[in-house]
Write a protein that holds these residues in place. Structure first.
Motif, mmCIF file in Angstrom:
data_model
loop_
_atom_site.group_PDB
_atom_site.id
_atom_site.type_symbol
_atom_site.label_atom_id
_atom_site.label_comp_id
_atom_site.label_asym_id
_atom_site.label_seq_id
_atom_site.Cartn_x
_atom_site.Cartn_y
_atom_site.Cartn_z
ATOM 1 N N VAL A 75 8.102 13.039 -7.956
ATOM 2 C CA VAL A 75 6.670 12.489 -7.312
ATOM 3 C C VAL A 75 7.266 11.117 -6.927
ATOM 4 O O VAL A 75 7.684 10.154 -7.943
ATOM 5 C CB VAL A 75 5.521 12.438 -8.229
ATOM 6 N N SER A 76 6.642 10.202 -5.949
ATOM 7 C CA SER A 76 7.166 8.938 -5.551
ATOM 8 C C SER A 76 5.842 8.161 -4.937
ATOM 9 O O SER A 76 5.008 8.765 -4.605
ATOM 10 C CB SER A 76 8.406 8.677 -4.825
ATOM 11 N N VAL A 77 5.832 7.046 -5.074
ATOM 12 C CA VAL A 77 4.863 5.963 -4.496
ATOM 13 C C VAL A 77 5.019 5.799 -3.343
ATOM 14 O O VAL A 77 6.133 5.170 -2.717
ATOM 15 C CB VAL A 77 4.583 4.772 -5.337
ATOM 16 N N PRO A 78 4.185 6.222 -2.060
ATOM 17 C CA PRO A 78 4.611 6.051 -0.862
ATOM 18 C C PRO A 78 5.057 4.688 -0.371
ATOM 19 O O PRO A 78 4.210 3.732 -1.038
ATOM 20 C CB PRO A 78 3.487 6.355 -0.049
ATOM 21 N N ASP A 79 6.032 4.264 0.311
ATOM 22 C CA ASP A 79 6.192 2.746 0.438
ATOM 23 C C ASP A 79 5.314 2.269 1.783
ATOM 24 O O ASP A 79 4.673 3.339 2.729
ATOM 25 C CB ASP A 79 7.786 2.474 0.583
ATOM 26 N N GLY A 80 5.481 1.144 2.049
ATOM 27 C CA GLY A 80 4.591 0.556 3.103
ATOM 28 C C GLY A 80 5.154 1.002 4.454
ATOM 29 O O GLY A 80 4.373 1.240 5.273
ATOM 30 N N THR A 81 6.563 1.403 4.664
ATOM 31 C CA THR A 81 7.057 2.098 5.737
ATOM 32 C C THR A 81 6.387 3.316 6.288
ATOM 33 O O THR A 81 6.005 3.650 7.333
ATOM 34 C CB THR A 81 8.419 2.227 5.773
ATOM 35 N N HIS A 82 6.189 3.960 5.014
ATOM 36 C CA HIS A 82 5.532 5.577 5.649
ATOM 37 C C HIS A 82 3.949 5.086 6.146
ATOM 38 O O HIS A 82 3.702 5.865 7.122
ATOM 39 C CB HIS A 82 5.356 6.557 4.289
ATOM 40 N N LEU A 83 3.382 4.350 5.420
ATOM 41 C CA LEU A 83 1.882 4.275 5.636
ATOM 42 C C LEU A 83 1.939 3.498 7.124
ATOM 43 O O LEU A 83 1.062 3.586 8.051
ATOM 44 C CB LEU A 83 1.338 3.447 4.818
ATOM 45 N N ALA A 84 2.780 2.399 7.273
ATOM 46 C CA ALA A 84 2.738 1.328 8.387
ATOM 47 C C ALA A 84 2.890 2.409 9.721
ATOM 48 O O ALA A 84 2.384 2.195 10.683
ATOM 49 C CB ALA A 84 3.702 0.483 8.234
ATOM 50 N N ASP A 85 4.133 3.150 9.448
ATOM 51 C CA ASP A 85 4.252 4.049 10.836
ATOM 52 C C ASP A 85 3.383 4.729 11.212
ATOM 53 O O ASP A 85 3.086 4.907 12.543
ATOM 54 C CB ASP A 85 5.660 4.750 10.493
#
Length: 246
Positions: A75-85
């Protein structure tokens, strides 16, 4: 739960992904912990292993899972790149215009500068000063100067020390970059840009939130003034890369 399509008319793999993400968000599986094997998940949810694989693939795309090896998922915390894209793609599909993007940045950036004046650490202020030095040295290199301008705004946002603002600002930042590049390819804005950056950094360093906010607002308003002066279309749709031509 059965394979195929659920009563809610959702594919089984998507329902599985939703169930796993609910467990993650509830803290039942924490960041860094390993996800149970495919066969265990298939038995637990009563689905085929192929459904589990599709659900896992979906969660990997969102950034909630990352693969440490071929068979080990954590399990990982989504980084800003995933959300921003994803946000940027949705905004592009809605055909937002340069004007709308400008208005959003005008609402965000002055507030971020004011908060940075209250929250920036000495290390963050030092990074802003380094950015200024490099910007002054790059006045004859528009490509490098544009990159430093982009970095400057990310540093100010980071200096708020608020994860929510950093996540929300990222897609606006990513979409705004091509607009800035389009502008500097047409008209030289370097002197005014560096002046605004200097004033914002000075205000942040002196913990003057009012001044930081005022200069951040002027800086964004300068973008509109120069954009119109360059006779660029303020109401055309934006996209990754160059703005879509009207």
């Amino acid at each position: 739960m059965t394979d195929g399509v659920t009563a809610q008319n959702q594919p089984a793999y998507r329902v599985l992904a939703d169930r796993i993400s609910e467990q993650i968000l509830a803290g039942e599986i924490r960041p860094g912990e390993q996800l149970p094997p495919e066969i265990t998940l298939a038995e637990r949810f009563g689905v085929h292993r192929s459904t589990v694989r599709e659900g896992i693939r979906l969660l990997e795309e969102t950034g909630m899972l990352r693969r440490k090896s071929q068979k080990r998922l954590v399990v990982s915390v989504p980084d800003g790149t995933h959300l921003a894209d994803r946000t940027a793609q949705a905004l592009i599909m809605r055909q937002i215009t340069v004007r709308e993007l400008y208005e959003a940045n005008l609402a965000f950036d002055p507030v971020l500068a004011r908060l940075a004046a209250a929250s920036a650490s000495s290390t963050q202020i030092a990074r802003l000063h380094r950015n200024l030095r490099e910007s002054r040295a790059a006045v004859d290199n528009q490509v490098k100067l544009s990159a430093l301008d982009a970095e400057f705004h990310l540093l100010v946002c980071e200096a708020t020390n608020n994860e929510i603002f950093q996540t929300m600002r990222q897609p606006l930042h990513d979409l705004f970059l091509p607009m800035v590049s389009d502008l500097v390819d047409t008209i030289d804005t370097s002197e005014r840009m560096i002046t605004a950056h200097e004033r914002i950094v000075a205000a942040i360093e002196h913990r003057d939130g009012v001044e930081a906010e005022a200069w951040a607002r002027r800086h964004i308003e300068d973008f509109k003034r120069f954009y119109l002066k360059a006779a660029l279309d303020f109401d055309r749709p934006v996209a990754y890369g160059k703005p879509v031509q009207a």
